[in-house]
Motif scaffolding. Structure first.
Motif, PDB file in Angstrom:
ATOM      1  N   PHE A 167      41.154  20.257  65.005  1.00 32.45           N
ATOM      2  CA  PHE A 167      42.192  21.292  64.904  1.00 32.45           C
ATOM      3  C   PHE A 167      42.154  22.128  66.177  1.00 32.45           C
ATOM      4  O   PHE A 167      41.175  22.119  66.923  1.00 32.45           O
ATOM      5  CB  PHE A 167      41.977  22.185  63.673  1.00 32.45           C
ATOM      6  N   LYS A 168      43.260  22.832  66.442  1.00 35.69           N
ATOM      7  CA  LYS A 168      43.340  23.716  67.606  1.00 35.69           C
ATOM      8  C   LYS A 168      42.887  25.120  67.191  1.00 35.69           C
ATOM      9  O   LYS A 168      43.229  25.593  66.108  1.00 35.69           O
ATOM     10  CB  LYS A 168      44.775  23.774  68.127  1.00 35.69           C
ATOM     11  N   THR A 169      42.124  25.757  68.064  1.00 30.78           N
ATOM     12  CA  THR A 169      41.600  27.086  67.746  1.00 30.78           C
ATOM     13  C   THR A 169      41.972  28.099  68.819  1.00 30.78           C
ATOM     14  O   THR A 169      41.759  27.854  70.009  1.00 30.78           O
ATOM     15  CB  THR A 169      40.070  27.063  67.600  1.00 30.78           C
ATOM     16  N   THR A 170      42.505  29.221  68.383  1.00 35.34           N
ATOM     17  CA  THR A 170      42.706  30.367  69.273  1.00 35.34           C
ATOM     18  C   THR A 170      41.771  31.482  68.841  1.00 35.34           C
ATOM     19  O   THR A 170      41.674  31.797  67.652  1.00 35.34           O
ATOM     20  CB  THR A 170      44.169  30.843  69.255  1.00 35.34           C
ATOM     21  N   VAL A 182      43.780  26.982  63.891  1.00 38.25           N
ATOM     22  CA  VAL A 182      42.909  28.052  63.390  1.00 38.25           C
ATOM     23  C   VAL A 182      42.989  29.245  64.327  1.00 38.25           C
ATOM     24  O   VAL A 182      42.908  29.094  65.553  1.00 38.25           O
ATOM     25  CB  VAL A 182      41.443  27.573  63.282  1.00 38.25           C
ATOM     26  N   LEU A 183      43.179  30.425  63.750  1.00 35.91           N
ATOM     27  CA  LEU A 183      43.091  31.669  64.517  1.00 35.91           C
ATOM     28  C   LEU A 183      41.850  32.408  64.027  1.00 35.91           C
ATOM     29  O   LEU A 183      41.767  32.770  62.853  1.00 35.91           O
ATOM     30  CB  LEU A 183      44.344  32.525  64.348  1.00 35.91           C
ATOM     31  N   LYS A 203      50.699  29.684  70.589  1.00 31.64           N
ATOM     32  CA  LYS A 203      49.679  29.848  71.627  1.00 31.64           C
ATOM     33  C   LYS A 203      48.312  29.450  71.062  1.00 31.64           C
ATOM     34  O   LYS A 203      47.511  30.291  70.633  1.00 31.64           O
ATOM     35  CB  LYS A 203      49.651  31.305  72.119  1.00 31.64           C
ATOM     36  N   TRP A 204      48.056  28.135  71.080  1.00 31.62           N
ATOM     37  CA  TRP A 204      46.822  27.611  70.507  1.00 31.62           C
ATOM     38  C   TRP A 204      45.885  27.102  71.591  1.00 31.62           C
ATOM     39  O   TRP A 204      46.307  26.825  72.709  1.00 31.62           O
ATOM     40  CB  TRP A 204      47.142  26.534  69.471  1.00 31.62           C
ATOM     41  N   ILE A 252      43.880  31.521  59.214  1.00 28.99           N
ATOM     42  CA  ILE A 252      43.430  32.721  59.927  1.00 28.99           C
ATOM     43  C   ILE A 252      42.102  33.140  59.301  1.00 28.99           C
ATOM     44  O   ILE A 252      42.029  33.409  58.096  1.00 28.99           O
ATOM     45  CB  ILE A 252      44.461  33.858  59.817  1.00 28.99           C
ATOM     46  N   ILE A 253      41.045  33.151  60.111  1.00 33.28           N
ATOM     47  CA  ILE A 253      39.715  33.537  59.628  1.00 33.28           C
ATOM     48  C   ILE A 253      39.457  34.981  60.026  1.00 33.28           C
ATOM     49  O   ILE A 253      39.329  35.297  61.212  1.00 33.28           O
ATOM     50  CB  ILE A 253      38.619  32.618  60.201  1.00 33.28           C
TER      51      ILE A 253
END
Length: 271
Positions: free
Chosen positions: A155-158, A110-111, A209-210, A72-73
């Motif tokens: 990577f998957k990012t939301t 990654v969120l 939910k990505w 989480i950024i």
């Protein structure tokens, strides 16, 4: 149990980490302050002193990310000191420097905590389909940072775009109290409470939910003059005085996607 790394244990990141730990997750948390490491440790967060700069990233970023599945950024752009006319994309460069470390790590998802400021003062109902139109330097750099993360296939990012942040210790009425001739008296209010921020992040993680984009604002939009006058009175603050000149800003952030896709209910009593 999921292992999560939170880059930026500040106003939102710290209580978020506590909430995730309470649900049985293991959390690595970062801070840029040596003094805050003990606060993180006392909260059962694995503490790390991490700095992400436009030129470099601190060496312990590798250990901070190690064995975590989710990153989480939550680091603000902080661009008030940047000359808008310059070509320096400070925040974007920070994200660019961070990405290779994410790629080499165990991070799969990654969120990225962003802001609805990327829409500028677009009028009408703003949804995730609305094209970003930032009118501030921080908004412009957030859009570029979002794109860098979303386009990476490792990577998957939301992307989670929050409206104005409020909480027990944070409310814009404190800055408006007693002020005169405040602009945009009839503009809609777009706010989100810290508790809802945490609840939405937990829902995204729990429901996987990505590769999504979400706008997050409370689903009510009173006009500024009425709302802030009422809040000032409730908090025993000097009443703000608004300009009589009407505004053409009608921007209202829709959270329908969050309510429908995540089946999330906002805690409206906090507002």
């Amino acid at each position: 149990m999921t292992k999560i790394s939170i880059l930026g244990c500040g106003w939102l990141g710290l209580p978020l980490a506590k909430a995730l730990i309470a649900k049985g997750n293991s959390v690595n948390g970062s801070t840029t302050s040596q003094d805050k490491l003990s606060i993180l440790k006392d909260a059962r967060i694995n503490p790390f002193l991490v700095t992400v700069e436009s030129e470099s990233v601190s060496e312990n970023i590798t250990v901070f990310l190690a064995e975590s599945e989710i990153l989480i950024i939550d680091i603000p752009p902080k661009l008030r000191t940047v000359d808008p006319s310059s070509e320096k994309k400070v925040f974007v460069e920070k994200i660019k420097n961070l990405i290779p470390f994410i790629e080499k790590s165990t991070i799969q998802k990654v969120l990225f905590v962003s802001s609805t400021s990327i829409y500028g003062d677009d009028n009408g109902l703003v949804t995730e389909e609305t094209i970003p139109n930032p009118d501030t330097e921080s908004g412009k750099q957030l859009v570029l940072a979002e794109k860098l993360l979303q386009e990476n296939q490792n990577f998957k990012t939301t992307i989670l775009r929050f409206a104005g942040l409020i909480g027990e210790d944070r409310h814009p009425v404190k800055f408006l109290a007693g002020k005169e001739n405040i602009e945009n008296p009839d503009a809609p209010v777009n706010l989100i409470h810290q508790n809802d921020c945490i609840g939405i992040i937990e829902a995204i993680i729990n429901q996987s939910k990505w590769n999504e984009v979400f706008n997050a604002a409370a689903p009510f939009h009173p006009i500024r003059e009425e709302y802030y006058t009422q809040k000032a009175a409730q908090m025993n603050l000097p009443l703000p005085n608004f300009s009589s000149e009407k505004s053409n800003i009608k921007k209202a952030i829709s959270s329908k996607k969050i309510e429908n896709s995540l089946n999330y209910q906002f805690k409206l009593e906090n507002y």
